[in-house]
Scaffold this motif. Structure first.
Motif, mmCIF file in Angstrom:
data_model
loop_
_atom_site.group_PDB
_atom_site.id
_atom_site.type_symbol
_atom_site.label_atom_id
_atom_site.label_comp_id
_atom_site.label_asym_id
_atom_site.label_seq_id
_atom_site.Cartn_x
_atom_site.Cartn_y
_atom_site.Cartn_z
ATOM 1 N N THR A 178 -0.775 -12.541 0.731
ATOM 2 C CA THR A 178 -0.891 -11.278 0.025
ATOM 3 C C THR A 178 0.080 -10.264 0.629
ATOM 4 N N THR A 179 0.367 -9.205 -0.099
ATOM 5 C CA THR A 179 1.345 -8.200 0.341
ATOM 6 C C THR A 179 0.647 -6.894 0.699
ATOM 7 N N TYR A 180 0.789 -6.488 1.948
ATOM 8 C CA TYR A 180 0.189 -5.236 2.408
ATOM 9 C C TYR A 180 0.896 -4.043 1.768
ATOM 10 N N ARG A 222 -9.416 -0.347 6.716
ATOM 11 C CA ARG A 222 -9.132 -1.215 5.566
ATOM 12 C C ARG A 222 -7.721 -0.925 5.059
ATOM 13 N N GLY A 223 -7.154 -1.945 4.422
ATOM 14 C CA GLY A 223 -5.832 -1.777 3.825
ATOM 15 C C GLY A 223 -5.825 -2.315 2.408
ATOM 16 N N PHE A 224 -4.968 -1.747 1.568
ATOM 17 C CA PHE A 224 -4.765 -2.257 0.216
ATOM 18 C C PHE A 224 -3.714 -3.370 0.261
ATOM 19 N N TYR A 225 -3.990 -4.466 -0.442
ATOM 20 C CA TYR A 225 -3.069 -5.609 -0.509
ATOM 21 C C TYR A 225 -2.904 -6.032 -1.967
ATOM 22 N N ARG A 236 -8.891 -5.132 2.226
ATOM 23 C CA ARG A 236 -9.229 -6.045 3.326
ATOM 24 C C ARG A 236 -9.206 -5.283 4.647
ATOM 25 N N PRO A 237 -9.921 -5.800 5.666
ATOM 26 C CA PRO A 237 -9.837 -5.178 6.997
ATOM 27 C C PRO A 237 -8.397 -5.119 7.469
ATOM 28 N N LYS A 238 -8.028 -3.991 8.081
ATOM 29 C CA LYS A 238 -6.666 -3.811 8.576
ATOM 30 C C LYS A 238 -6.752 -3.150 9.946
ATOM 31 N N PRO A 275 -7.706 5.205 2.484
ATOM 32 C CA PRO A 275 -8.457 6.359 2.980
ATOM 33 C C PRO A 275 -9.951 6.114 2.808
ATOM 34 N N LEU A 276 -10.723 6.301 3.872
ATOM 35 C CA LEU A 276 -12.166 6.033 3.814
ATOM 36 C C LEU A 276 -13.002 7.302 3.897
ATOM 37 N N VAL A 277 -12.372 8.438 4.222
ATOM 38 C CA VAL A 277 -13.047 9.741 4.228
ATOM 39 C C VAL A 277 -12.099 10.774 3.606
#
Length: 224
Positions: free
Chosen positions: A89-91, A206-209, A181-183, A96-98
């Protein structure tokens, strides 16, 4: 003392430099700058991307902005197998979580980064020594209206989970083309997130992939 290659001033110059890399090996590019090529990428996962960034004069580094901000272009290296299929997958960016009240798709970093992407395919087969892996033909891509709609749909669904304090319930299966996914360096990396009761709690970053079928469809469209 190494002299950093200058950043390209136009998209045409960027593409000329990217095309001039096609067919070269990672070892050849590394040698040209006096860099040591790692034996494997287990401890140097980001090495390929950093090498290509250096060669092309990317400026952003780890900052949450496009690699060539002055050109409006993001750079992504993509490891492929013998058949040209992406291996992983591509990071895209950290999620943003807050502090996400009022955040819209059009104001998101994901939207910003994926407006125009310079994809640089690189051989990723683990049986090929890192130094001998070839760089492929670059692609300058902007999402079609359909691709943009899919990305927006997934982003909004994922952000709704985060806003509702349900980030722990998100898995890599969520999203058609975009996943969360966890990052982090390891499982001990923590950051603040929203709890179900609205309070702050700690969780893994977390990161978007981008999912493999999505990036594969991009490569297929250009190379077929």
């Amino acid at each position: 003392m190494k002299t950093t290659p200058p950043s390209p001033q136009t998209i045409e110059e960027l593409m000329q430099r990217a095309n001039s890399m096609a067919g070269l090996t990672l070892g050849q590019v590394a040698d040209s700058h006096g860099f040591t090529t790692p034996v494997d990428l287990k401890r140097d996962k980001g090495w390929v991307g950093q090498l290509i960034e250096y060669e092309l004069g990317a400026l952003a580094g780890s900052r949450p902005e496009q690699d060539f901000l002055h050109l409006g272009v993001e750079l992504k290296t993509i490891p492929i197998d013998d058949k040209g299929k992406p291996i992983e997958t591509t990071y895209v960016t950290v999620a943003p979580l807050v502090g996400i009240q009022g955040l819209t798709w059009e104001k998101s970093i994901v939207y910003h980064k994926l407006q125009t992407v310079l994809w640089v395919p690189v051989q990723g087969n683990r049986n090929i020594p890192v130094a001998e892996r070839q760089i492929g033909t670059p692609i300058l891509w902007s999402p079609t209206p359909d691709e943009l709609a899919l990305l927006k749909q997934d982003w909004e669904e994922i952000m709704e989970f985060i806003a509702m304090g349900q980030v722990q319930e998100l898995t890599a299966r969520h999203g058609e083309v975009l996943q969360l996914r966890p990052k982090g360096a390891n499982s001990r990396s923590v950051t603040q997130s929203i709890g179900k009761d609205g309070s702050k709690r700690l969780t893994n970053p977390r990161g978007f992939y981008l999912k493999i079928p999505f990036t594969q469809s991009i490569l297929k469209r250009f190379f077929n």
